[in-house]
Write a protein that holds these residues in place. Structure first.
Motif, PDB file in Angstrom:
ATOM      1  N   ASN A 186     -12.177  -0.921  24.671  1.00  0.00           N
ATOM      2  CA  ASN A 186     -12.243  -0.066  23.623  1.00  0.00           C
ATOM      3  C   ASN A 186     -12.604   1.128  24.232  1.00  0.00           C
ATOM      4  OD1 ASN A 186     -13.366   1.474  21.372  1.00  0.00           O
ATOM      5  ND2 ASN A 186     -14.157  -0.665  20.526  1.00  0.00           N
ATOM      6  N   VAL A 187     -11.577   2.090  24.453  1.00  0.00           N
ATOM      7  CA  VAL A 187     -11.881   3.340  24.938  1.00  0.00           C
ATOM      8  C   VAL A 187     -12.550   4.435  24.033  1.00  0.00           C
ATOM      9  CG1 VAL A 187      -9.767   3.317  26.581  1.00  0.00           C
ATOM     10  CG2 VAL A 187      -9.489   4.280  24.552  1.00  0.00           C
ATOM     11  N   ILE A 188     -12.497   4.255  22.751  1.00  0.00           N
ATOM     12  CA  ILE A 188     -13.373   5.145  22.032  1.00  0.00           C
ATOM     13  C   ILE A 188     -15.083   4.789  22.277  1.00  0.00           C
ATOM     14  CG2 ILE A 188     -13.876   5.581  19.384  1.00  0.00           C
ATOM     15  CD1 ILE A 188     -11.225   5.300  18.955  1.00  0.00           C
ATOM     16  N   PHE A 189     -15.113   3.417  22.004  1.00  0.00           N
ATOM     17  CA  PHE A 189     -16.498   3.247  22.403  1.00  0.00           C
ATOM     18  C   PHE A 189     -17.129   3.617  23.809  1.00  0.00           C
ATOM     19  CE2 PHE A 189     -20.030   0.508  24.007  1.00  0.00           C
ATOM     20  CZ  PHE A 189     -20.847   0.734  22.920  1.00  0.00           C
ATOM     21  N   ARG A 190     -16.243   3.543  24.621  1.00  0.00           N
ATOM     22  CA  ARG A 190     -16.453   3.871  26.220  1.00  0.00           C
ATOM     23  C   ARG A 190     -16.525   5.419  26.127  1.00  0.00           C
ATOM     24  NH1 ARG A 190     -12.665   1.468  30.801  1.00  0.00           N
ATOM     25  NH2 ARG A 190     -13.282  -0.447  29.705  1.00  0.00           N
ATOM     26  N   GLY A 191     -15.792   6.289  25.639  1.00  0.00           N
ATOM     27  CA  GLY A 191     -15.809   7.644  25.565  1.00  0.00           C
ATOM     28  C   GLY A 191     -17.204   8.116  25.079  1.00  0.00           C
ATOM     29  N   ILE A 192     -17.379   7.625  23.941  1.00  0.00           N
ATOM     30  CA  ILE A 192     -18.552   8.023  23.426  1.00  0.00           C
ATOM     31  C   ILE A 192     -19.715   7.577  24.160  1.00  0.00           C
ATOM     32  CG2 ILE A 192     -19.981   7.795  21.244  1.00  0.00           C
ATOM     33  CD1 ILE A 192     -17.698   7.789  19.553  1.00  0.00           C
ATOM     34  N   ASN A 193     -19.873   6.356  24.649  1.00  0.00           N
ATOM     35  CA  ASN A 193     -20.961   5.956  25.511  1.00  0.00           C
ATOM     36  C   ASN A 193     -21.093   6.756  26.792  1.00  0.00           C
ATOM     37  OD1 ASN A 193     -23.129   3.991  25.823  1.00  0.00           O
ATOM     38  ND2 ASN A 193     -21.640   3.245  27.566  1.00  0.00           N
ATOM     39  N   GLU A 237     -12.377   1.486  14.357  1.00  0.00           N
ATOM     40  CA  GLU A 237     -12.181   1.227  16.041  1.00  0.00           C
ATOM     41  C   GLU A 237     -13.318   1.220  17.137  1.00  0.00           C
ATOM     42  OE1 GLU A 237      -9.276   0.222  17.171  1.00  0.00           O
ATOM     43  OE2 GLU A 237      -8.776   0.441  14.792  1.00  0.00           O
ATOM     44  N   TYR A 238     -14.461   2.234  16.666  1.00  0.00           N
ATOM     45  CA  TYR A 238     -15.635   2.269  17.634  1.00  0.00           C
ATOM     46  C   TYR A 238     -16.579   1.084  17.331  1.00  0.00           C
ATOM     47  CZ  TYR A 238     -20.016   4.439  18.734  1.00  0.00           C
ATOM     48  OH  TYR A 238     -21.236   4.697  19.150  1.00  0.00           O
ATOM     49  N   SER A 239     -16.916   0.702  16.124  1.00  0.00           N
ATOM     50  CA  SER A 239     -17.541  -0.588  15.849  1.00  0.00           C
ATOM     51  C   SER A 239     -16.861  -1.716  16.121  1.00  0.00           C
ATOM     52  CB  SER A 239     -17.947  -0.461  14.325  1.00  0.00           C
ATOM     53  OG  SER A 239     -16.653  -0.550  13.478  1.00  0.00           O
ATOM     54  N   ASN A 240     -15.763  -1.848  16.439  1.00  0.00           N
ATOM     55  CA  ASN A 240     -14.720  -2.879  16.882  1.00  0.00           C
ATOM     56  C   ASN A 240     -15.202  -4.228  16.218  1.00  0.00           C
ATOM     57  OD1 ASN A 240     -13.213  -4.350  18.489  1.00  0.00           O
ATOM     58  ND2 ASN A 240     -14.461  -4.582  20.091  1.00  0.00           N
ATOM     59  N   GLY A 241     -15.095  -3.985  14.690  1.00  0.00           N
ATOM     60  CA  GLY A 241     -15.497  -5.357  13.810  1.00  0.00           C
ATOM     61  C   GLY A 241     -16.876  -5.770  13.856  1.00  0.00           C
ATOM     62  N   LEU A 282     -20.330  10.351  26.914  1.00  0.00           N
ATOM     63  CA  LEU A 282     -20.460  11.665  26.698  1.00  0.00           C
ATOM     64  C   LEU A 282     -21.908  11.683  25.821  1.00  0.00           C
ATOM     65  CD1 LEU A 282     -17.202  12.932  25.217  1.00  0.00           C
ATOM     66  CD2 LEU A 282     -18.177  13.332  27.322  1.00  0.00           C
ATOM     67  N   LEU A 283     -22.355  10.857  25.050  1.00  0.00           N
ATOM     68  CA  LEU A 283     -23.435  10.859  24.333  1.00  0.00           C
ATOM     69  C   LEU A 283     -24.595  10.915  25.279  1.00  0.00           C
ATOM     70  CD1 LEU A 283     -24.762  10.878  21.375  1.00  0.00           C
ATOM     71  CD2 LEU A 283     -24.848   8.253  21.461  1.00  0.00           C
ATOM     72  N   PRO A 284     -24.760  10.279  26.207  1.00  0.00           N
ATOM     73  CA  PRO A 284     -26.182  10.648  27.075  1.00  0.00           C
ATOM     74  C   PRO A 284     -26.191  11.834  27.694  1.00  0.00           C
ATOM     75  CG  PRO A 284     -25.131   8.403  27.475  1.00  0.00           C
ATOM     76  CD  PRO A 284     -24.164   8.958  26.699  1.00  0.00           C
ATOM     77  N   LEU A 285     -24.847  12.169  27.990  1.00  0.00           N
ATOM     78  CA  LEU A 285     -24.850  13.549  28.708  1.00  0.00           C
ATOM     79  C   LEU A 285     -25.091  14.808  27.586  1.00  0.00           C
ATOM     80  CD1 LEU A 285     -21.349  12.874  30.664  1.00  0.00           C
ATOM     81  CD2 LEU A 285     -23.833  12.975  31.810  1.00  0.00           C
ATOM     82  N   LEU A 286     -25.071  14.651  26.664  1.00  0.00           N
ATOM     83  CA  LEU A 286     -25.135  15.642  25.544  1.00  0.00           C
ATOM     84  C   LEU A 286     -26.408  15.524  24.983  1.00  0.00           C
ATOM     85  CD1 LEU A 286     -21.645  15.788  23.860  1.00  0.00           C
ATOM     86  CD2 LEU A 286     -22.624  17.284  25.615  1.00  0.00           C
ATOM     87  N   ALA A 287     -26.976  14.600  24.599  1.00  0.00           N
ATOM     88  CA  ALA A 287     -28.332  14.260  23.888  1.00  0.00           C
ATOM     89  C   ALA A 287     -28.848  13.105  24.169  1.00  0.00           C
ATOM     90  CB  ALA A 287     -28.160  14.538  22.381  1.00  0.00           C
TER      91      ALA A 287
END
Length: 371
Positions: free
Chosen positions: A56-63, A38-42, A65-70
């Motif tokens: 794509n809320v999975i991609f959006r959510g990781i996008n 789902e993250y890679s969306n095909g 959180l990731l800059p905030l954490l590392a």
């Protein structure tokens, strides 16, 4: 006293424990694969008619959180307890930040964070080996004598499945691959007579690995690599304070290497998790809580897209009003024209997005933002 590894059955027991770990974690790793798809969306697949995910809320959510954490390599500050130690503290700060930058620590942390959101984040730390035939065996960033911090893929991580907490585990380890000539020529290993190259398998028993998605285009066959690699396992046994390197099943019944572990008492592995579950090493990852909302949001988004595509506006006219319809179709915007009967020509709209669908998707997005 460290245990004496003489029984041939000992390595067999470790292989059985590894297989048991993979069997136990298979359902969780299968769900991780779903989340990765789902993250890679095909993006990695051949099928151009893949199921679209416009929200794509999975991609959006990781996008998010990731800059905030590392986002970048972390920075270290060193404050001395007395002013006389300030020069030494500054030297230590510069040295640590230099080492972190040289390791490119952010790369490992970012991979671990993505894994932690879908399963659990795992890193392995230690000192890189030195000596002839050793340099760059694990990668060009693993300089001899330098610290390393590598992200361990969840499909490579193994642990004592009987344990209820990490502190209870009798062993912990990971699967990895090294050049075959490194095993033979480095002088660090023994009992390697039966070790053979294990070429990368696409579609092998690790059915739920990330490479199954990223390398889908290769199909289900053995990839002939440019350089032969062997598959090994590093096993940390905390009770004996040793790290044992063993071959994969069928390639020997003796350890290739046994060294004393000299590091933090928590071991060489670090785990990043968020939502623990009683009596389980494996946590409940955040993305798993997003999946149902992700499917509903995109199901309705696709439905609304189809409704929007079906929307059309046409002009219908009575059979006796052909001249009026022609005059209207040829008129410019804002132009005054004469018609015999304006009621015989009407603009009609079909389809369009249901307004209630907007409200429902908005509510789903609000629920997602609160998870």
């Amino acid at each position: 006293m460290p245990i004496e590894i003489q029984e041939k059955t000992f390595i067999g027991k470790l292989h059985d424990a590894v297989d048991t770990c993979y069997r136990l974690t298979e359902p969780m790793r299968a769900k991780r694969k779903i989340a990765l798809e789902e993250y890679s969306n095909g993006f990695f697949g051949r099928d151009i008619n893949y199921t679209k995910k416009p929200l794509n809320v999975i991609f959006r959510g990781i996008n998010i959180l990731l800059p905030l954490l590392a986002a970048n390599n972390p920075k270290v500050m060193v404050r001395p307890r007395s002013i006389e130690l300030k020069p030494f503290a500054e030297t230590m700060r510069l040295s640590m930040n230099y080492t972190i930058d040289k390791l490119r620590l952010a790369q490992s942390l970012q991979l671990a964070i993505v894994n932690s959101l879908m399963y659990m984040g795992i890193v392995k730390t230690g000192l890189s080996e030195g000596g002839p035939m050793v340099e760059d065996a694990y990668g060009y960033l693993h300089d001899a004598g330098l610290f390393y911090c590598d992200s361990v893929d969840p499909d490579d991580y193994i642990w004592d499945v009987v344990a209820k907490t990490r502190e209870d585990m009798d062993f912990e380890g990971n699967r990895y691959r090294v050049p075959l000539d490194y095993i033979f020529d480095s002088g660090l290993f023994e009992n390697y007579d039966n070790v053979k190259a294990k070429y990368k398998q696409i579609g092998d028993k690790y059915e739920h690995s990330a490479s199954k998605i990223a390398k889908e285009n290769l199909g289900n066959f053995e990839v002939q690599e440019f350089r032969p690699y062997a598959e090994l396992y590093d096993i940390w046994i905390p009770a004996e304070n040793i790290i044992m390197t063993i071959p994969c099943r069928g390639q020997g019944d003796k350890p290739l290497r046994v060294i004393e572990y000299n590091g933090p008492e928590e071991g060489p592995y670090g785990l990043l998790t968020y939502h623990c579950f009683p009596e389980s090493i494996v946590p409940i990852p955040p993305v798993f809580a997003w999946l149902d909302l992700h499917h509903y949001i995109n199901s309705f988004a696709r439905k609304m897209g189809r409704q929007a595509e079906r929307e059309k506006t046409i002009v219908a006219y009575d059979g006796t009003a052909a001249q009026d319809a022609q005059a209207i179709s040829e008129a410019e915007d804002g132009e005054f024209i004469r018609v015999d009967n304006v009621d015989r020509v009407k603009e009609i709209k079909f389809g369009g997005i249901n307004d209630q669908a907007y409200s429902y998707v908005e509510w789903l997005m609000q629920q997602w933002s609160e998870t």
